[in-house]
Design a protein around this motif. Structure first.
Motif, PDB file in Angstrom:
ATOM      1  N   TYR A  87     -39.257 -42.028 -32.914  1.00 41.18           N
ATOM      2  CA  TYR A  87     -39.665 -41.216 -31.479  1.00 41.18           C
ATOM      3  C   TYR A  87     -38.652 -40.568 -30.509  1.00 41.18           C
ATOM      4  CZ  TYR A  87     -44.759 -41.930 -32.230  1.00 41.18           C
ATOM      5  OH  TYR A  87     -45.958 -41.308 -32.500  1.00 41.18           O
ATOM      6  N   PHE A  88     -38.128 -39.400 -30.508  1.00 40.66           N
ATOM      7  CA  PHE A  88     -36.960 -38.389 -29.069  1.00 40.66           C
ATOM      8  C   PHE A  88     -38.248 -37.750 -28.505  1.00 40.66           C
ATOM      9  CE2 PHE A  88     -37.737 -35.478 -32.942  1.00 40.66           C
ATOM     10  CZ  PHE A  88     -37.654 -34.411 -32.245  1.00 40.66           C
ATOM     11  N   ALA A  89     -36.793 -36.389 -27.169  1.00 38.42           N
ATOM     12  CA  ALA A  89     -37.534 -36.012 -26.044  1.00 38.42           C
ATOM     13  C   ALA A  89     -36.194 -35.395 -25.986  1.00 38.42           C
ATOM     14  CB  ALA A  89     -38.716 -36.410 -25.533  1.00 38.42           C
ATOM     15  N   SER A  90     -36.588 -33.914 -25.964  1.00 39.96           N
ATOM     16  CA  SER A  90     -35.310 -33.237 -25.472  1.00 39.96           C
ATOM     17  C   SER A  90     -34.901 -33.568 -23.428  1.00 39.96           C
ATOM     18  CB  SER A  90     -35.439 -32.139 -25.251  1.00 39.96           C
ATOM     19  OG  SER A  90     -36.919 -31.476 -24.644  1.00 39.96           O
ATOM     20  N   TRP A  91     -35.701 -34.254 -23.638  1.00 36.86           N
ATOM     21  CA  TRP A  91     -35.697 -34.760 -21.913  1.00 36.86           C
ATOM     22  C   TRP A  91     -35.094 -36.430 -21.583  1.00 36.86           C
ATOM     23  CZ3 TRP A  91     -38.698 -38.720 -22.025  1.00 36.86           C
ATOM     24  CH2 TRP A  91     -39.618 -38.613 -21.980  1.00 36.86           C
ATOM     25  N   CYS A  92     -34.591 -36.533 -22.822  1.00 33.85           N
ATOM     26  CA  CYS A  92     -34.060 -38.034 -22.609  1.00 33.85           C
ATOM     27  C   CYS A  92     -32.802 -38.428 -23.310  1.00 33.85           C
ATOM     28  CB  CYS A  92     -35.228 -38.997 -23.851  1.00 33.85           C
ATOM     29  SG  CYS A  92     -34.278 -40.426 -24.225  1.00 33.85           S
ATOM     30  N   ILE A  93     -32.340 -38.830 -22.102  1.00 31.34           N
ATOM     31  CA  ILE A  93     -30.688 -39.329 -21.791  1.00 31.34           C
ATOM     32  C   ILE A  93     -30.294 -39.910 -22.783  1.00 31.34           C
ATOM     33  CG2 ILE A  93     -28.403 -39.414 -20.313  1.00 31.34           C
ATOM     34  CD1 ILE A  93     -30.108 -36.595 -19.473  1.00 31.34           C
ATOM     35  N   PRO A  94     -31.076 -41.226 -22.848  1.00 29.06           N
ATOM     36  CA  PRO A  94     -30.547 -42.232 -24.312  1.00 29.06           C
ATOM     37  C   PRO A  94     -30.712 -41.609 -25.996  1.00 29.06           C
ATOM     38  CG  PRO A  94     -32.121 -43.377 -22.667  1.00 29.06           C
ATOM     39  CD  PRO A  94     -31.801 -41.999 -22.228  1.00 29.06           C
ATOM     40  N   CYS A  95     -32.171 -40.239 -25.623  1.00 28.29           N
ATOM     41  CA  CYS A  95     -31.836 -39.979 -26.998  1.00 28.29           C
ATOM     42  C   CYS A  95     -30.674 -38.271 -27.378  1.00 28.29           C
ATOM     43  CB  CYS A  95     -33.353 -39.107 -27.076  1.00 28.29           C
ATOM     44  SG  CYS A  95     -35.169 -39.852 -26.785  1.00 28.29           S
ATOM     45  N   VAL A  96     -30.344 -37.604 -26.365  1.00 30.42           N
ATOM     46  CA  VAL A  96     -28.639 -37.331 -26.283  1.00 30.42           C
ATOM     47  C   VAL A  96     -28.411 -38.457 -26.752  1.00 30.42           C
ATOM     48  CG1 VAL A  96     -27.580 -36.306 -25.073  1.00 30.42           C
ATOM     49  CG2 VAL A  96     -30.246 -35.672 -25.007  1.00 30.42           C
ATOM     50  N   ALA A  97     -27.633 -39.449 -26.263  1.00 27.71           N
ATOM     51  CA  ALA A  97     -26.789 -40.472 -26.549  1.00 27.71           C
ATOM     52  C   ALA A  97     -26.810 -40.751 -28.090  1.00 27.71           C
ATOM     53  CB  ALA A  97     -26.641 -41.373 -25.296  1.00 27.71           C
ATOM     54  N   GLU A  98     -27.744 -41.295 -28.613  1.00 26.63           N
ATOM     55  CA  GLU A  98     -27.426 -41.808 -30.094  1.00 26.63           C
ATOM     56  C   GLU A  98     -28.063 -40.630 -30.996  1.00 26.63           C
ATOM     57  OE1 GLU A  98     -31.627 -44.050 -30.927  1.00 26.63           O
ATOM     58  OE2 GLU A  98     -32.826 -42.245 -30.416  1.00 26.63           O
ATOM     59  N   MET A  99     -28.380 -39.454 -31.135  1.00 32.37           N
ATOM     60  CA  MET A  99     -27.674 -38.293 -31.825  1.00 32.37           C
ATOM     61  C   MET A  99     -26.419 -38.536 -32.838  1.00 32.37           C
ATOM     62  SD  MET A  99     -31.122 -37.069 -32.344  1.00 32.37           S
ATOM     63  CE  MET A  99     -30.897 -35.051 -33.119  1.00 32.37           C
ATOM     64  N   PRO A 100     -25.917 -38.786 -32.574  1.00 27.11           N
ATOM     65  CA  PRO A 100     -24.427 -38.617 -33.105  1.00 27.11           C
ATOM     66  C   PRO A 100     -24.213 -39.719 -33.465  1.00 27.11           C
ATOM     67  CG  PRO A 100     -23.094 -37.965 -30.648  1.00 27.11           C
ATOM     68  CD  PRO A 100     -24.838 -38.563 -30.996  1.00 27.11           C
ATOM     69  N   THR A 101     -25.280 -41.215 -33.643  1.00 32.06           N
ATOM     70  CA  THR A 101     -25.209 -41.902 -34.661  1.00 32.06           C
ATOM     71  C   THR A 101     -26.195 -41.639 -35.194  1.00 32.06           C
ATOM     72  OG1 THR A 101     -24.401 -43.470 -32.665  1.00 32.06           O
ATOM     73  CG2 THR A 101     -25.783 -44.436 -34.558  1.00 32.06           C
ATOM     74  N   LEU A 102     -27.293 -41.256 -35.092  1.00 34.29           N
ATOM     75  CA  LEU A 102     -28.048 -40.860 -36.170  1.00 34.29           C
ATOM     76  C   LEU A 102     -27.637 -39.652 -36.822  1.00 34.29           C
ATOM     77  CD1 LEU A 102     -31.426 -41.017 -33.591  1.00 34.29           C
ATOM     78  CD2 LEU A 102     -30.946 -42.657 -35.238  1.00 34.29           C
ATOM     79  N   HIS A 122     -38.219 -26.400 -26.340  1.00 31.24           N
ATOM     80  CA  HIS A 122     -36.846 -27.294 -26.473  1.00 31.24           C
ATOM     81  C   HIS A 122     -36.503 -28.368 -27.286  1.00 31.24           C
ATOM     82  CE1 HIS A 122     -38.499 -26.668 -21.901  1.00 31.24           C
ATOM     83  NE2 HIS A 122     -38.425 -25.550 -21.861  1.00 31.24           N
ATOM     84  N   ALA A 123     -37.897 -29.119 -28.057  1.00 26.87           N
ATOM     85  CA  ALA A 123     -37.667 -30.073 -29.034  1.00 26.87           C
ATOM     86  C   ALA A 123     -36.686 -29.275 -30.162  1.00 26.87           C
ATOM     87  CB  ALA A 123     -38.411 -30.843 -29.704  1.00 26.87           C
ATOM     88  N   LEU A 124     -36.746 -27.846 -30.247  1.00 30.83           N
ATOM     89  CA  LEU A 124     -35.778 -27.455 -31.510  1.00 30.83           C
ATOM     90  C   LEU A 124     -34.539 -27.296 -30.569  1.00 30.83           C
ATOM     91  CD1 LEU A 124     -35.527 -25.173 -34.056  1.00 30.83           C
ATOM     92  CD2 LEU A 124     -37.020 -23.415 -32.118  1.00 30.83           C
ATOM     93  N   GLY A 125     -34.906 -26.470 -29.352  1.00 32.72           N
ATOM     94  CA  GLY A 125     -33.142 -26.243 -29.227  1.00 32.72           C
ATOM     95  C   GLY A 125     -32.189 -27.534 -29.174  1.00 32.72           C
ATOM     96  N   ALA A 138     -41.828 -33.579 -36.659  1.00 34.92           N
ATOM     97  CA  ALA A 138     -43.296 -33.703 -36.191  1.00 34.92           C
ATOM     98  C   ALA A 138     -43.699 -33.734 -34.405  1.00 34.92           C
ATOM     99  CB  ALA A 138     -44.210 -35.124 -36.436  1.00 34.92           C
ATOM    100  N   ALA A 139     -44.822 -33.272 -34.357  1.00 38.49           N
ATOM    101  CA  ALA A 139     -44.651 -32.968 -33.080  1.00 38.49           C
ATOM    102  C   ALA A 139     -45.619 -33.850 -32.350  1.00 38.49           C
ATOM    103  CB  ALA A 139     -45.058 -31.492 -33.169  1.00 38.49           C
ATOM    104  N   ASP A 140     -46.092 -34.861 -31.609  1.00 41.68           N
ATOM    105  CA  ASP A 140     -46.775 -35.483 -30.976  1.00 41.68           C
ATOM    106  C   ASP A 140     -46.665 -34.703 -29.434  1.00 41.68           C
ATOM    107  OD1 ASP A 140     -48.520 -37.053 -30.090  1.00 41.68           O
ATOM    108  OD2 ASP A 140     -47.145 -39.216 -30.485  1.00 41.68           O
ATOM    109  N   ARG A 141     -46.906 -33.761 -28.970  1.00 40.63           N
ATOM    110  CA  ARG A 141     -47.499 -32.948 -27.840  1.00 40.63           C
ATOM    111  C   ARG A 141     -48.216 -33.480 -26.457  1.00 40.63           C
ATOM    112  NH1 ARG A 141     -47.759 -28.618 -31.140  1.00 40.63           N
ATOM    113  NH2 ARG A 141     -45.448 -28.063 -31.696  1.00 40.63           N
TER     114      ARG A 141
END
Length: 192
Positions: A87-102, A122-125, A138-141
């Motif tokens: 589960y992720f979101a474009s507005w989530c700072i820890p999500c940004v941080a984990e992306m290189p690891t993923l 936003h999620a696409l960007g 998938a999108a859980d809007r």
């Protein structure tokens, strides 16, 4: 001035004055126990004790989140190999941080993403900028599917075993240490 209110009793006044002190004391004791547990290694703030562990994924069907196709419980239950659901979101700072690891991890285990309470553009960007580690998104809007998963925030990641059984869950960002010590050993066991 005619005051018809009865005088308050001294005992009641003392009780009302003592209530904030009692509450402050109880809060202090709870905080001390939490800190004591942390110093002994028995308190992990990311450990959720999720009630979904070792149970089938909840029933859900989520729509496509570009640039990928959505998925649902039937897709996860049909799996013969393990997959991570993140589960992720474009507005989530820890999500940004984990992306290189993923993006590194995706070579070792498939990762399916669920965009949580995010606008599609936003999620696409986000995945276009950060690199797309997801085989499916998938999108859980409205966040309703997340409730059944037991999600309390983002990022959260679940390891789904063959047959759609939830085998592991974390509410912490994925790190290289977590991959090495927990995720890959569990993936290897589930592949056997």
């Amino acid at each position: 001035m005619n005051d018809n209110t009865p005088p308050s009793s001294p005992t009641r006044r003392r009780l009302l004055m003592a209530t904030p002190l009692v509450l402050a004391g109880a809060t202090g004791v709870a905080f001390w126990r939490m800190l004591s547990g942390m110093s002994h290694g028995s308190f992990d703030p990311h450990d959720i004790h999720a009630p979904v562990l070792d149970k089938p994924v909840p029933d859900f069907t989520l729509p496509d989140q570009p640039p990928s196709q959505g998925f649902g419980a039937a897709d996860l239950r049909a799996l013969k190999m393990p997959v991570l659901v993140n589960y992720f979101a474009s507005w989530c700072i820890p999500c940004v941080a984990e992306m290189p690891t993923l993006n590194v991890l995706k070579a070792q285990v498939p990762i399916w993403g669920i965009a949580y309470k995010d606008k599609p553009e936003h999620a696409l960007g986000f995945v276009e900028r950060a690199g797309n580690p997801y085989a499916r998104i998938a999108a859980d809007r409205d966040g309703l599917a997340a409730i059944d998963w037991g999600v309390s925030g983002v990022p959260e990641t679940f390891l789904i075993g063959p047959g759609g059984i939830i085998r592991w869950h974390t509410a912490a960002p994925i790190t290289e240490e977590l991959i090495r010590t927990t995720i890959l050993p569990l993936v290897d066991r589930l592949k056997q």
